[in-house]
Write a protein that holds these residues in place. Structure first.
Motif, short mmCIF file in Angstrom:
data_model
loop_
_atom_site.label_atom_id
_atom_site.label_comp_id
_atom_site.label_asym_id
_atom_site.label_seq_id
_atom_site.Cartn_x
_atom_site.Cartn_y
_atom_site.Cartn_z
N SER A 134 13.84 -5.02 11.08
CA SER A 134 13.41 -3.86 12.16
C SER A 134 12.66 -3.05 11.74
O SER A 134 11.99 -1.73 11.56
CB SER A 134 14.80 -2.71 11.63
N ASN A 135 11.45 -3.46 11.51
CA ASN A 135 10.56 -2.85 10.56
C ASN A 135 10.08 -1.90 9.54
O ASN A 135 9.26 -1.00 9.41
CB ASN A 135 9.56 -2.36 11.57
N VAL A 136 10.72 -2.43 8.18
CA VAL A 136 11.08 -1.50 7.04
C VAL A 136 10.39 -2.26 6.32
O VAL A 136 11.63 -3.45 5.68
CB VAL A 136 12.67 -1.58 7.17
N TRP A 137 10.11 -1.52 5.47
CA TRP A 137 9.47 -3.13 4.01
C TRP A 137 9.58 -2.11 2.98
O TRP A 137 9.69 -0.63 3.10
CB TRP A 137 8.41 -2.84 3.94
N ARG A 138 11.40 -2.26 1.85
CA ARG A 138 11.27 -1.72 0.52
C ARG A 138 10.59 -2.11 -0.46
O ARG A 138 10.31 -3.78 -0.61
CB ARG A 138 12.22 -2.04 0.63
N LEU A 139 9.47 -0.89 -0.59
CA LEU A 139 8.38 -0.91 -2.31
C LEU A 139 9.51 -0.82 -3.43
O LEU A 139 10.46 -0.36 -2.94
CB LEU A 139 7.56 -0.04 -1.26
N SER A 140 9.39 -1.31 -4.73
CA SER A 140 9.66 -1.43 -5.35
C SER A 140 8.83 -0.95 -6.56
O SER A 140 7.33 -1.09 -6.56
CB SER A 140 10.31 -2.56 -5.94
N GLU A 141 8.78 0.21 -7.57
CA GLU A 141 7.76 0.22 -8.49
C GLU A 141 7.12 0.52 -8.02
O GLU A 141 5.55 0.81 -7.90
CB GLU A 141 7.82 -0.89 -9.22
N VAL A 142 6.87 2.43 -7.05
CA VAL A 142 5.93 3.18 -6.64
C VAL A 142 5.57 3.97 -6.91
O VAL A 142 6.18 4.89 -7.65
CB VAL A 142 6.74 3.52 -5.26
N THR A 143 4.03 3.99 -6.75
CA THR A 143 3.50 5.25 -7.29
C THR A 143 2.78 6.04 -6.11
O THR A 143 1.51 4.98 -5.65
CB THR A 143 2.13 4.91 -8.04
N GLU A 144 2.69 7.05 -6.36
CA GLU A 144 1.44 7.81 -4.82
C GLU A 144 1.27 8.71 -5.26
O GLU A 144 1.78 9.66 -5.66
CB GLU A 144 3.24 8.26 -3.72
N THR A 145 -0.45 8.54 -4.74
CA THR A 145 -0.99 9.58 -4.80
C THR A 145 -1.47 10.14 -3.44
O THR A 145 -2.44 9.96 -3.25
CB THR A 145 -2.61 9.59 -5.43
N GLY A 146 -1.02 11.56 -3.70
CA GLY A 146 -1.36 12.18 -2.25
C GLY A 146 -2.69 13.28 -2.40
O GLY A 146 -2.97 14.17 -3.33
N PHE A 147 -4.01 13.61 -1.24
CA PHE A 147 -4.60 14.31 -1.33
C PHE A 147 -4.68 15.11 -0.60
O PHE A 147 -4.51 15.12 1.01
CB PHE A 147 -5.70 12.72 -0.83
#
Length: 375
Positions: A209-222
């Motif tokens: 259903s167009n969903v990917w499960r990311l693992s060990e995630v690091t997100e940098t927001g700007f």
């Protein structure tokens, strides 16, 4: 007339089947010879090469069916002519139109078979063959790219629906034969192409259903509206995160697949994805229309074979007629491939590019029938 129809259909079907099997055996032999150089890479052994070649055969069935229909029909009709059976049929009231309709009945069945192989069987077996070989070699799908796989996606307000609010670029270090993404990087931009976030993940698994499960995630927001630099950049981590994207494993597999081996549905889906991301679609549009039109080339080839029935045996042996049929079939394949490349280079309409080769040979068939009837 019903008995005659069955007799002609049986003879043509047997001849076409024999021709197709002979071609498949020949191509399988050459493919196996070509695979011997890869034997020994990883765990890829001779038995893996045999399976790989067998899985590639449905694709050859799709490619070779028009040529097999041409040669098989020529052989069957030439046999009728050499035994004077076709002369007796004509003396009994068989007109050219009736003969054409008899061939068309057999041809329509072959058209359906060709379409089924091209749309449902060959795309799946071709993908299975590549995955089988990659698994045996211990390689990944995107191994050949220096910086990994890159693709583009649209960010929408409500996941898959709503107004577009930005653009996402996906970079994957490699893709496993099972479809798992490894070394994932996401670069997200707003409408003005200002970077809003960068996401990295060790790997990603498709959940459906167009969903990917990311693992060990690091997100940098700007943040683009903050003047304080220390507050404009924020970083957070998470063990997992779900990503909603229009990109699916089927779309990713297209990046490594030959468009001529894809199904019409797959080509239509990927063309729509490219259009939404303002990317060129000509190559896939041409492949889409070829996929729809190519099965009907069987009817064109059988129409080309019909004039050979009017040539008396003294005008040329069966072997000569078969040789001419092979040359016509090879010419059709070359012209079909040539128009695909020329149409792409000259930006011709995709439908025209796919249709013209078959129309040229259909006109040749009509002209040949007119000539043999006059002479």
């Amino acid at each position: 007339m019903r008995i005659l129809n069955r007799y002609v259909a049986r003879e043509i079907t047997v001849a076409v089947s024999f021709t197709l099997i002979a071609f498949l055996a020949l191509f399988a032999f050459f493919d196996l010879i070509g695979e011997l150089s890869d034997v020994g890479n990883g765990n890829y052994q001779l038995q893996h090469a045999f399976v790989y070649v067998l899985l590639a055969l449905p694709g050859y069935v799709y490619d070779l069916m028009p040529i097999a229909a041409l040669i098989g029909t020529i052989y069957a009709l030439a046999q009728f002519a050499s035994r004077s059976e076709f002369t007796i049929m004509r003396a009994s009231g068989l007109s050219t139109g009736m003969a054409g309709r008899m061939l068309a009945r057999v041809g329509i069945v072959m058209v359906v078979i060709t379409f089924l192989f091209g749309e449902f069987i060959a795309p799946r077996t071709s993908e299975m063959a590549e995955r089988w070989k990659l698994q045996a070699e211990g390689a990944s799908i995107s191994q050949e790219f220096r910086t990994g796989l890159w693709t583009k996606d649209v960010i929408r307000e409500n996941g898959l629906t709503g107004e577009s609010i930005g653009t996402r670029f996906l970079n994957v270090k490699d893709v496993s034969p099972q479809g798992q993404l490894r070394g994932v990087r996401l670069f997200e931009f707003d409408r003005e192409f200002r970077m809003t976030s960068m996401v990295t993940a060790a790997y990603a698994d498709y959940q459906g259903s167009n969903v990917w499960r990311l693992s060990e995630v690091t997100e940098t927001g700007f943040s683009v509206n903050v003047t304080d630099i220390s507050a404009a950049v924020s970083t957070k981590t998470a063990p997992t995160r779900d990503l909603i994207s229009e990109i699916t494993p089927n779309i990713l597999s297209v990046l490594f697949a030959d468009p001529d081996r894809m199904s019409a549905l797959g080509l239509a889906t990927y063309t729509r994805h490219l259009t939404e991301n303002n990317q060129t679609t000509e190559r896939y549009e041409i492949a889409f229309w070829k996929k729809l039109i190519y099965p009907f080339a069987v009817l064109v080839m059988m129409a080309l074979a019909l004039p050979f029935a009017y040539l008396h045996f003294r005008a040329g042996g069966v072997s000569l007629k078969i040789f001419i049929g092979i040359m016509i079939g090879v010419s059709f394949q070359l012209l079909n491939s040539l128009f695909s490349h020329v149409g792409l280079l000259n930006t011709w309409p995709p439908l025209t590019t796919a249709l013209v080769p078959s129309m040229i040979f259909l006109l040749i068939a009509i002209s040949a029938l007119w000539w043999v009837q006059k002479h």
